[in-house]
Design a protein around this motif. Structure first.
Motif, PDB file in Angstrom:
ATOM      1  N   MET A   1      -1.911  12.384   1.302  1.00  0.00           N
ATOM      2  CA  MET A   1      -2.206  11.448   0.203  1.00  0.00           C
ATOM      3  C   MET A   1      -2.649  10.100   0.780  1.00  0.00           C
ATOM      4  SD  MET A   1       0.352  10.069  -2.814  1.00  0.00           S
ATOM      5  CE  MET A   1      -0.208   8.857  -3.990  1.00  0.00           C
ATOM      6  N   LYS A   2      -3.762   9.582   0.291  1.00  0.00           N
ATOM      7  CA  LYS A   2      -4.282   8.312   0.784  1.00  0.00           C
ATOM      8  C   LYS A   2      -3.419   7.165   0.264  1.00  0.00           C
ATOM      9  CE  LYS A   2      -8.411   5.399   0.722  1.00  0.00           C
ATOM     10  NZ  LYS A   2      -8.342   5.081   2.149  1.00  0.00           N
ATOM     11  N   LEU A   3      -3.097   6.236   1.163  1.00  0.00           N
ATOM     12  CA  LEU A   3      -2.302   5.073   0.779  1.00  0.00           C
ATOM     13  C   LEU A   3      -3.231   4.041   0.157  1.00  0.00           C
ATOM     14  CD1 LEU A   3       0.565   3.944   0.824  1.00  0.00           C
ATOM     15  CD2 LEU A   3       0.044   2.894   3.025  1.00  0.00           C
ATOM     16  N   THR A   4      -3.249   3.972  -1.170  1.00  0.00           N
ATOM     17  CA  THR A   4      -4.136   3.061  -1.886  1.00  0.00           C
ATOM     18  C   THR A   4      -3.569   1.650  -1.882  1.00  0.00           C
ATOM     19  OG1 THR A   4      -3.031   3.448  -3.996  1.00  0.00           O
ATOM     20  CG2 THR A   4      -4.827   4.950  -3.401  1.00  0.00           C
ATOM     21  N   HIS A   5      -4.402   0.705  -2.311  1.00  0.00           N
ATOM     22  CA  HIS A   5      -3.954  -0.688  -2.401  1.00  0.00           C
ATOM     23  C   HIS A   5      -2.793  -0.812  -3.393  1.00  0.00           C
ATOM     24  CE1 HIS A   5      -4.228  -5.006  -1.982  1.00  0.00           C
ATOM     25  NE2 HIS A   5      -4.342  -5.148  -3.298  1.00  0.00           N
ATOM     26  N   GLY A   6      -2.866  -0.038  -4.479  1.00  0.00           N
ATOM     27  CA  GLY A   6      -1.789  -0.076  -5.465  1.00  0.00           C
ATOM     28  C   GLY A   6      -0.461   0.376  -4.894  1.00  0.00           C
ATOM     29  N   LEU A   7      -0.478   1.418  -4.058  1.00  0.00           N
ATOM     30  CA  LEU A   7       0.755   1.891  -3.428  1.00  0.00           C
ATOM     31  C   LEU A   7       1.279   0.874  -2.419  1.00  0.00           C
ATOM     32  CD1 LEU A   7       0.062   5.702  -2.903  1.00  0.00           C
ATOM     33  CD2 LEU A   7       1.490   4.603  -4.647  1.00  0.00           C
ATOM     34  N   ARG A   8       0.371   0.215  -1.715  1.00  0.00           N
ATOM     35  CA  ARG A   8       0.811  -0.840  -0.790  1.00  0.00           C
ATOM     36  C   ARG A   8       1.532  -1.948  -1.552  1.00  0.00           C
ATOM     37  NH1 ARG A   8      -4.604  -0.122   1.378  1.00  0.00           N
ATOM     38  NH2 ARG A   8      -4.532   0.979   3.387  1.00  0.00           N
ATOM     39  N   LEU A   9       0.988  -2.311  -2.704  1.00  0.00           N
ATOM     40  CA  LEU A   9       1.616  -3.364  -3.510  1.00  0.00           C
ATOM     41  C   LEU A   9       2.977  -2.913  -4.037  1.00  0.00           C
ATOM     42  CD1 LEU A   9      -1.406  -4.817  -5.538  1.00  0.00           C
ATOM     43  CD2 LEU A   9      -0.274  -5.773  -3.520  1.00  0.00           C
ATOM     44  N   LEU A  10       3.092  -1.631  -4.412  1.00  0.00           N
ATOM     45  CA  LEU A  10       4.385  -1.108  -4.864  1.00  0.00           C
ATOM     46  C   LEU A  10       5.422  -1.206  -3.745  1.00  0.00           C
ATOM     47  CD1 LEU A  10       6.304   0.392  -6.774  1.00  0.00           C
ATOM     48  CD2 LEU A  10       5.255   2.550  -6.000  1.00  0.00           C
ATOM     49  N   LEU A  11       5.035  -0.809  -2.536  1.00  0.00           N
ATOM     50  CA  LEU A  11       5.947  -0.888  -1.398  1.00  0.00           C
ATOM     51  C   LEU A  11       6.309  -2.337  -1.094  1.00  0.00           C
ATOM     52  CD1 LEU A  11       4.201   1.792   0.844  1.00  0.00           C
ATOM     53  CD2 LEU A  11       6.436   2.012  -0.245  1.00  0.00           C
ATOM     54  N   ALA A  12       5.346  -3.243  -1.241  1.00  0.00           N
ATOM     55  CA  ALA A  12       5.621  -4.670  -1.026  1.00  0.00           C
ATOM     56  C   ALA A  12       6.618  -5.190  -2.062  1.00  0.00           C
ATOM     57  CB  ALA A  12       4.324  -5.473  -1.094  1.00  0.00           C
ATOM     58  N   MET A  13       6.485  -4.727  -3.312  1.00  0.00           N
ATOM     59  CA  MET A  13       7.420  -5.148  -4.368  1.00  0.00           C
ATOM     60  C   MET A  13       8.829  -4.649  -4.087  1.00  0.00           C
ATOM     61  SD  MET A  13       5.123  -4.646  -7.822  1.00  0.00           S
ATOM     62  CE  MET A  13       6.536  -5.005  -8.864  1.00  0.00           C
ATOM     63  N   VAL A  14       8.946  -3.422  -3.579  1.00  0.00           N
ATOM     64  CA  VAL A  14      10.264  -2.892  -3.207  1.00  0.00           C
ATOM     65  C   VAL A  14      10.907  -3.798  -2.174  1.00  0.00           C
ATOM     66  CG1 VAL A  14      11.452  -1.006  -2.026  1.00  0.00           C
ATOM     67  CG2 VAL A  14       9.732  -0.495  -3.773  1.00  0.00           C
ATOM     68  N   CYS A  15      10.139  -4.168  -1.146  1.00  0.00           N
ATOM     69  CA  CYS A  15      10.658  -5.048  -0.101  1.00  0.00           C
ATOM     70  C   CYS A  15      11.054  -6.407  -0.663  1.00  0.00           C
ATOM     71  CB  CYS A  15       9.607  -5.235   0.996  1.00  0.00           C
ATOM     72  SG  CYS A  15       9.281  -3.767   1.983  1.00  0.00           S
ATOM     73  N   SER A  16      10.213  -6.950  -1.524  1.00  0.00           N
ATOM     74  CA  SER A  16      10.446  -8.283  -2.068  1.00  0.00           C
ATOM     75  C   SER A  16      11.732  -8.351  -2.884  1.00  0.00           C
ATOM     76  CB  SER A  16       9.252  -8.698  -2.934  1.00  0.00           C
ATOM     77  OG  SER A  16       9.399 -10.016  -3.390  1.00  0.00           O
ATOM     78  N   VAL A  17      11.909  -7.404  -3.796  1.00  0.00           N
ATOM     79  CA  VAL A  17      13.090  -7.421  -4.666  1.00  0.00           C
ATOM     80  C   VAL A  17      14.355  -7.098  -3.871  1.00  0.00           C
ATOM     81  CG1 VAL A  17      14.183  -6.363  -6.678  1.00  0.00           C
ATOM     82  CG2 VAL A  17      11.735  -6.858  -6.704  1.00  0.00           C
ATOM     83  N   ALA A  18      14.262  -6.132  -2.959  1.00  0.00           N
ATOM     84  CA  ALA A  18      15.443  -5.755  -2.182  1.00  0.00           C
ATOM     85  C   ALA A  18      15.942  -6.909  -1.326  1.00  0.00           C
ATOM     86  CB  ALA A  18      15.127  -4.537  -1.307  1.00  0.00           C
ATOM     87  N   VAL A  19      15.025  -7.608  -0.645  1.00  0.00           N
ATOM     88  CA  VAL A  19      15.461  -8.694   0.226  1.00  0.00           C
ATOM     89  C   VAL A  19      15.913  -9.902  -0.592  1.00  0.00           C
ATOM     90  CG1 VAL A  19      13.277  -9.964   0.558  1.00  0.00           C
ATOM     91  CG2 VAL A  19      14.899  -9.760   2.448  1.00  0.00           C
ATOM     92  N   ALA A  20      15.368 -10.060  -1.807  1.00  0.00           N
ATOM     93  CA  ALA A  20      15.781 -11.181  -2.659  1.00  0.00           C
ATOM     94  C   ALA A  20      17.259 -11.099  -3.029  1.00  0.00           C
ATOM     95  CB  ALA A  20      14.928 -11.213  -3.923  1.00  0.00           C
TER      96      ALA A  20
END
Length: 406
Positions: free
Chosen positions: A1-20
């Motif tokens: 499965m190709k890692l799209t820009h949308g999936l990158r943003l989803l993964l970034a959101m996971v990191c952002s909320v978890a570390v917050a």
């Protein structure tokens, strides 16, 4: 499965909320203490407990990413972190609040599993770009948490912060299960095997070198963000908590600007970017150190520091995930142990220095940490050079990957 820009943003959101979840308590400690009747001398435990849980999770939970389906692992730990947030939100006493925060900190290490998963889902040519986007979520979470906490606490009290984060964690867990691909493993490893490999990393020169750079990098970062509020709240500025929180926006601008470092890493310049960014980090303290007479210079210093920190962080992880591609979760988890220890050192040392030497002493401390990181990079260049030689002459697996990355 190709890692799209949308999936990158989803993964970034996971990191952002978890570390917050680890950092949101910092700007509202006084409000929590007043509500729960906690003495000022004990307020530090509210922040420290989450950090202790996080450090434990790096050692015992992150290695699971090298043996389990990371899509399910990420979703499950997001739910467990949400439960911790719920416990914190409804706590009538300090002891229950600490249990909730410790549990959340333990499962917040899903950040590292997410970063490792993102690296593995990317093609080698796009790995740096992906890490640049995803790890930007980490910096957004660290700095944005202060702004979010201040706004929510002013509107609805400190408990609303944890309720909001709980809801976000649940929504993200559902999105992860629906959007991310399954993480099928061809080789089945036991937990003992994974922990053994994890321990072996601490004998690897490249890993130790990059880990020590991270240690000094985040010690310098922690020095700035743990004590900057002190000179800004004092004469001659006397800024409010909300006004001080706006400096986090300047930090976000710098960190997001450094997302470009991932693209530089993809073109084989990760090691050069590391050295240049560490030099910038050192110079940033010349501007940040003027907090007693110029707010504009502080803004410049904050932007440059956060740009440099993010650039080094992305470059380090790009090198390491390429070099240890068979155990990316363990590698990122081990690397972040250095990060956590460095952050803790910066946070504790800077408040002590401020009480004796003022903000000038803190600036000297932060610059000294940055110089130590730069010196570590200079000494570690021999390691990268040797790895390239091994890759060319002997075809070493780790070395070959490192050669491509740096």
């Amino acid at each position: 499965m190709k890692l799209t820009h949308g999936l990158r943003l989803l993964l970034a959101m996971v990191c952002s909320v978890a570390v917050a979840t680890i950092y949101v308590a910092q700007p509202v400690l006084a409000q929590i203490g007043q509500d729960l009747g906690v003495p000022e001398s004990d307020l530090g435990w509210i922040v420290a407990t989450g950090q202790i849980g996080y450090l434990a999770g790096l050692a015992v939970l992150v290695p699971l990413g090298d043996m389990l389906d990371r899509r399910k692992l990420i979703a499950g730990q997001l739910i467990l972190a949400a439960i911790g947030m719920l416990v914190a939100a409804v706590s009538p006493a300090l002891w229950l609040l600490l249990i909730g925060l410790a549990a959340t900190g333990l499962f917040a290490v899903i950040v590292q599993t997410t970063v490792a998963f993102a690296a593995d889902l990317s093609t080698p040519a796009e790995r740096g770009r992906t890490l640049g986007i995803v790890t930007s979520g980490v910096i957004i979470g660290i700095l944005g948490a202060r702004v979010l906490a201040g706004v929510l606490a002013d509107l609805w009290g400190w408990r609303s912060i944890y309720i909001t984060l709980m809801l976000l964690l649940v929504v993200l867990s559902i999105a992860v299960l629906k959007q991310l691909p399954a993480d099928h493993r061809s080789n089945r490893r036991t937990y003992g095997d994974v922990l053994t490999s994890f321990g072996h990393l601490f004998r690897e020169p490249l890993f130790i070198s990059r880990g020590m750079i991270a240690f000094f990098l985040f010690a310098s970062f922690g020095t700035l963000w743990s004590a900057l509020a002190l000179p800004l709240a004092a004469e001659p500025w006397q800024l409010s908590t909300a006004q001080i929180g706006l400096f986090g926006i300047a930090g976000l601008a710098g960190a997001l600007g450094a997302a470009r470092a991932g693209r530089w890493a993809d073109t084989g310049r990760a090691n050069s970017v590391t050295g240049a960014a560490l030099a910038l980090l050192t110079l940033s303290w010349i501007a940040s150190g003027q907090a007693t007479w110029s707010l504009w210079l502080v803004v410049v210093g904050v932007i440059v520091l956060d740009f440099a920190v993010q650039a080094v962080h992305v470059s380090n992880q790009s090198l390491l995930t390429a070099a240890y591609s068979e155990q990316t979760s363990s590698t990122i988890g081990g690397y972040m142990i250095f990060y956590s220890l460095g952050s803790a050192l910066g946070a504790t040392a800077t408040t002590t220095i401020y009480s004796t030497s003022g903000w000038t002493g803190c600036a000297v401390l932060g610059a000294s940490f940055a110089l130590c990181g730069l010196l570590t990079w200079v000494l570690g260049r021999r390691t990268v050079t040797k790895t390239r030689y091994d890759a060319a002459g002997h075809g070493s697996g780790h070395a070959g990957a490192t050669s491509k990355a740096g």
